[in-house]
Design an enzyme around this catalytic site. Structure first.
Site, mmCIF file in Angstrom:
data_model
loop_
_atom_site.group_PDB
_atom_site.id
_atom_site.type_symbol
_atom_site.label_atom_id
_atom_site.label_comp_id
_atom_site.label_asym_id
_atom_site.label_seq_id
_atom_site.Cartn_x
_atom_site.Cartn_y
_atom_site.Cartn_z
ATOM 1 N N ARG A 1 0.843 -1.184 0.000
ATOM 2 C CA ARG A 1 0.000 0.000 0.000
ATOM 3 C C ARG A 1 0.883 1.239 0.000
ATOM 4 O O ARG A 1 1.866 1.299 0.755
ATOM 5 C CB ARG A 1 -0.907 0.009 1.242
ATOM 6 C CG ARG A 1 -1.983 1.061 1.205
ATOM 7 C CD ARG A 1 -2.765 1.153 2.496
ATOM 8 N NE ARG A 1 -2.064 1.970 3.494
ATOM 9 C CZ ARG A 1 -2.662 2.405 4.611
ATOM 10 N NH1 ARG A 1 -3.935 2.070 4.868
ATOM 11 N NH2 ARG A 1 -1.990 3.150 5.475
ATOM 12 N N HIS B 1 -9.424 6.678 2.147
ATOM 13 C CA HIS B 1 -9.874 6.925 3.517
ATOM 14 C C HIS B 1 -11.100 7.817 3.575
ATOM 15 O O HIS B 1 -11.147 8.784 4.355
ATOM 16 C CB HIS B 1 -8.729 7.513 4.346
ATOM 17 C CG HIS B 1 -8.688 6.956 5.737
ATOM 18 N ND1 HIS B 1 -9.258 7.591 6.813
ATOM 19 C CD2 HIS B 1 -8.159 5.818 6.237
ATOM 20 C CE1 HIS B 1 -9.074 6.878 7.908
ATOM 21 N NE2 HIS B 1 -8.411 5.801 7.592
ATOM 22 N N GLU C 1 -9.109 2.111 -1.887
ATOM 23 C CA GLU C 1 -9.891 1.712 -0.714
ATOM 24 C C GLU C 1 -10.667 2.888 -0.145
ATOM 25 O O GLU C 1 -10.168 4.016 -0.116
ATOM 26 C CB GLU C 1 -8.935 1.176 0.334
ATOM 27 C CG GLU C 1 -9.531 0.891 1.679
ATOM 28 C CD GLU C 1 -8.460 0.587 2.701
ATOM 29 O OE1 GLU C 1 -7.335 0.227 2.327
ATOM 30 O OE2 GLU C 1 -8.754 0.747 3.894
ATOM 31 N N GLU D 1 -14.063 -1.527 6.014
ATOM 32 C CA GLU D 1 -13.428 -1.713 7.325
ATOM 33 C C GLU D 1 -14.268 -1.109 8.440
ATOM 34 O O GLU D 1 -14.176 -1.554 9.581
ATOM 35 C CB GLU D 1 -12.020 -1.140 7.360
ATOM 36 C CG GLU D 1 -11.930 0.347 7.275
ATOM 37 C CD GLU D 1 -10.493 0.832 7.300
ATOM 38 O OE1 GLU D 1 -9.662 0.326 6.525
ATOM 39 O OE2 GLU D 1 -10.190 1.709 8.118
ATOM 40 N N ARG E 1 -13.874 -5.389 3.081
ATOM 41 C CA ARG E 1 -12.844 -5.262 4.101
ATOM 42 C C ARG E 1 -13.352 -5.453 5.531
ATOM 43 O O ARG E 1 -12.607 -5.284 6.472
ATOM 44 C CB ARG E 1 -12.147 -3.903 3.986
ATOM 45 C CG ARG E 1 -11.211 -3.864 2.804
ATOM 46 C CD ARG E 1 -10.427 -2.585 2.648
ATOM 47 N NE ARG E 1 -9.809 -2.046 3.811
ATOM 48 C CZ ARG E 1 -8.692 -2.493 4.394
ATOM 49 N NH1 ARG E 1 -8.121 -3.587 3.931
ATOM 50 N NH2 ARG E 1 -8.183 -1.874 5.447
ATOM 51 N N GLU F 1 -4.597 -7.324 5.077
ATOM 52 C CA GLU F 1 -3.741 -6.209 5.462
ATOM 53 C C GLU F 1 -2.852 -6.628 6.614
ATOM 54 O O GLU F 1 -3.288 -7.307 7.538
ATOM 55 C CB GLU F 1 -4.593 -5.015 5.894
ATOM 56 C CG GLU F 1 -3.792 -3.802 6.323
ATOM 57 C CD GLU F 1 -4.668 -2.605 6.628
ATOM 58 O OE1 GLU F 1 -5.895 -2.738 6.579
ATOM 59 O OE2 GLU F 1 -4.112 -1.527 6.897
HETATM 60 C C1 CS2 Z 1 -6.797 2.312 7.740
HETATM 61 C C2 CS2 Z 1 -6.697 2.221 9.223
HETATM 62 O O1 CS2 Z 1 -5.518 0.336 7.694
HETATM 63 C C3 CS2 Z 1 -6.359 1.021 7.092
HETATM 64 O O2 CS2 Z 1 -6.846 0.722 5.993
HETATM 65 O O3 CS2 Z 1 -8.040 2.700 7.249
HETATM 66 O O4 CS2 Z 1 -5.426 2.660 9.564
HETATM 67 C C4 CS2 Z 1 -7.695 3.041 9.999
HETATM 68 O O5 CS2 Z 1 -7.446 4.414 9.781
HETATM 69 C C5 CS2 Z 1 -7.564 2.714 11.474
HETATM 70 O O6 CS2 Z 1 -7.670 1.321 11.613
HETATM 71 C C6 CS2 Z 1 -8.632 3.406 12.271
HETATM 72 O O7 CS2 Z 1 -8.574 2.981 13.614
HETATM 73 MG MG MG Z 2 -8.463 1.850 5.409
#
Ligand code: CS2
Ligand code: MG
Length: 403
Positions: free
Chosen positions: A148, A213, A237, A263, A284, A340
């Site tokens: 990444r 993000h 993502e 996520e 995710r 990840e």
């Molecule tokens: C991020 C994370 O890893 C990722 O893809 O989106 O670092 C996320 O910001 C944190 O897990 C939030 O706690």
């Molecule tokens: Mg992320």
């Protein structure tokens, strides 16, 4: 059958905050589950200690599905990150117990291995494009086949995903939320340059990923996806906040760049429309924030019908317990995509001894019975909780924006 006699909620901060549930049975078997929700840890700790644990005592630990349904439907107030993280911790612990009683690693209970290992992606970040490409080259040298890329944005003091020099990246950086400034225009200029430089340096065989993000509108995300197509990203993502799920159709109309999202999802209902409309390519959602192995297995099964693969979140605010559980599920399901991997600090790993191992760009959960991970409660007690928040983001004119 193993009857639950005790369940302890362990809040500890070895390098960062974690919440862990340890379930104890009458035959001495124990199981662990991650209950960490970055920035809201104590809400889950209380949900477990004050509302769930009293209901677990005396129950048959083997009745994983029944206990899951009891905690989900019995709450009346269904879903949400706190509820589903608490349920997830119980679920992981019960799978751990079932594996230990059976003398089998959990992936064997989930259908056995469907692959030799779980391909992972590492994080290359830097203040500049050159620093980020250097970090990516280091990851390739360590055997990563997927990397990444996140770099600083000229004109912005900080941005998501870029660590302070010489430090591991940790977003929960203040006892009150720190504030950062964002500029979409500046960002959209630098990311294609980053990918052009990285593809030039790394060649065509390394998978390159990027985390937007949640910061773009759908049409801005479509533009970024199209601008990156020449560099063939593995995915972009969280291109846009996922509450507006129709926005992903709009992105799809303009670009073939693969999309990963989820996520922050905590149930199948967050993902259902996106999966069924084939608006995404990777889901995710995680074992710790989406209801545990039991629920994530359902999400993966739905995704498999639509050729959507998993790409589970694995930042350092998901503990080694969550990583272990994710790897058991990832090894077994047919539509695993990628996992990840942000390696935990040594101080964290000491508190959470685990069997999973990295080799040649993949992780394997190991063959210890259960999840193959535990928590050293005595060592955990030496790392007291310190309140920590994720940052908030504002545009240059002060407008509150997605972080
Ligand atoms: C991020 C994370 O890893 C990722 O893809 O989106 O670092 C996320 O910001 C944190 O897990 C939030 O706690
Ligand atoms: Mg992320």
């Amino acid at each position: 059958m193993p009857i639950i006699t005790e369940a302890r909620v362990v809040v500890t901060s070895p390098g960062r905050n974690f919440v862990t549930l340890k379930v104890v049975c009458d035959d001495g078997t124990t199981g662990v589950g991650d209950a960490t929700l970055n920035g809201r840890e104590l809400a889950v700790a209380s949900y477990l200690a004050d509302h769930i644990v009293p209901c677990l005592i005396g129950r048959d630990a083997h009745r994983i599905e029944d206990i899951w349904q009891y905690l989900y439907k019995g709450a009346y107030w269904r879903r949400g990150p706190v509820t589903m993280t608490a349920i997830a911790a119980v679920d992981m612990a019960l799978w751990d117990i079932k594996g230990k009683v059976a003398g089998l690693p959990v992936y064997q209970l989930l259908g056995g291995a469907s692959r030799d290992g779980c391909m992972v992606y590492g994080h290359a970040n830097g203040a500049t494009i050159a620093d980020t490409v250097d970090a990516a080259l280091r990851h390739r040298a360590e055997g990563y086949r997927a990397i990444r890329l996140q770099c600083g944005v000229p004109g912005l003091a900080s941005t998501y995903g870029v660590a302070r020099p010489g430090e591991a990246y940790e977003p929960a950086d203040g006892t009150l939320p720190t504030e950062s400034v964002w500029s979409t225009e500046r960002y959209l200029r630098i990311v294609p340059e980053l990918f052009a430089a990285a593809r030039e340096a790394l060649g065509p065989d390394i998978h390159l990923l990027h985390d937007v993000h949640h910061r773009l509108t759908p049409i801005e995300a479509a533009r970024l996806g199209r601008d990156l197509e020449p560099y063939r990203p593995f995915w972009i993502e969280d291109p846009t906040p996922a509450e507006n799920q129709d926005g992903f159709r709009l992105i799809r109309q303009h670009t073939t760049t693969p999309i990963a999202v989820g996520e922050v999802f905590n149930s199948i209902w967050d993902a259902k429309a996106l999966i069924e409309s084939q608006s995404i390519d990777y889901i995710r959602a995680t074992v710790v924030h989406a209801g545990g192995i039991t629920h994530l297995r359902r999400i993966a099964a739905l995704a498999d019908l639509y050729q959507v693969r998993t790409g589970c979140h694995g930042a350092t605010d998901l503990s080694p317990v969550a990583m272990a559980a994710a790897l058991h599920l990832g090894l077994a399901i047919p539509n695993f995509g990628i996992q990840e991997l942000m390696p935990h600090l040594p101080v964290t790993q000491a508190v959470f001894p685990h069997a999973y191992r990295y080799a040649d760009g993949s992780l394997h959960p190991g063959d210890a019975p259960g999840l193959g991970v535990d928590i050293d409660e005595a060592l955990a007690a030496t790392h007291p909780y310190v309140r920590a928040y994720l940052p908030v983001n504002r545009l240059e004119d002060g407008t509150l924006w997605s972080w």
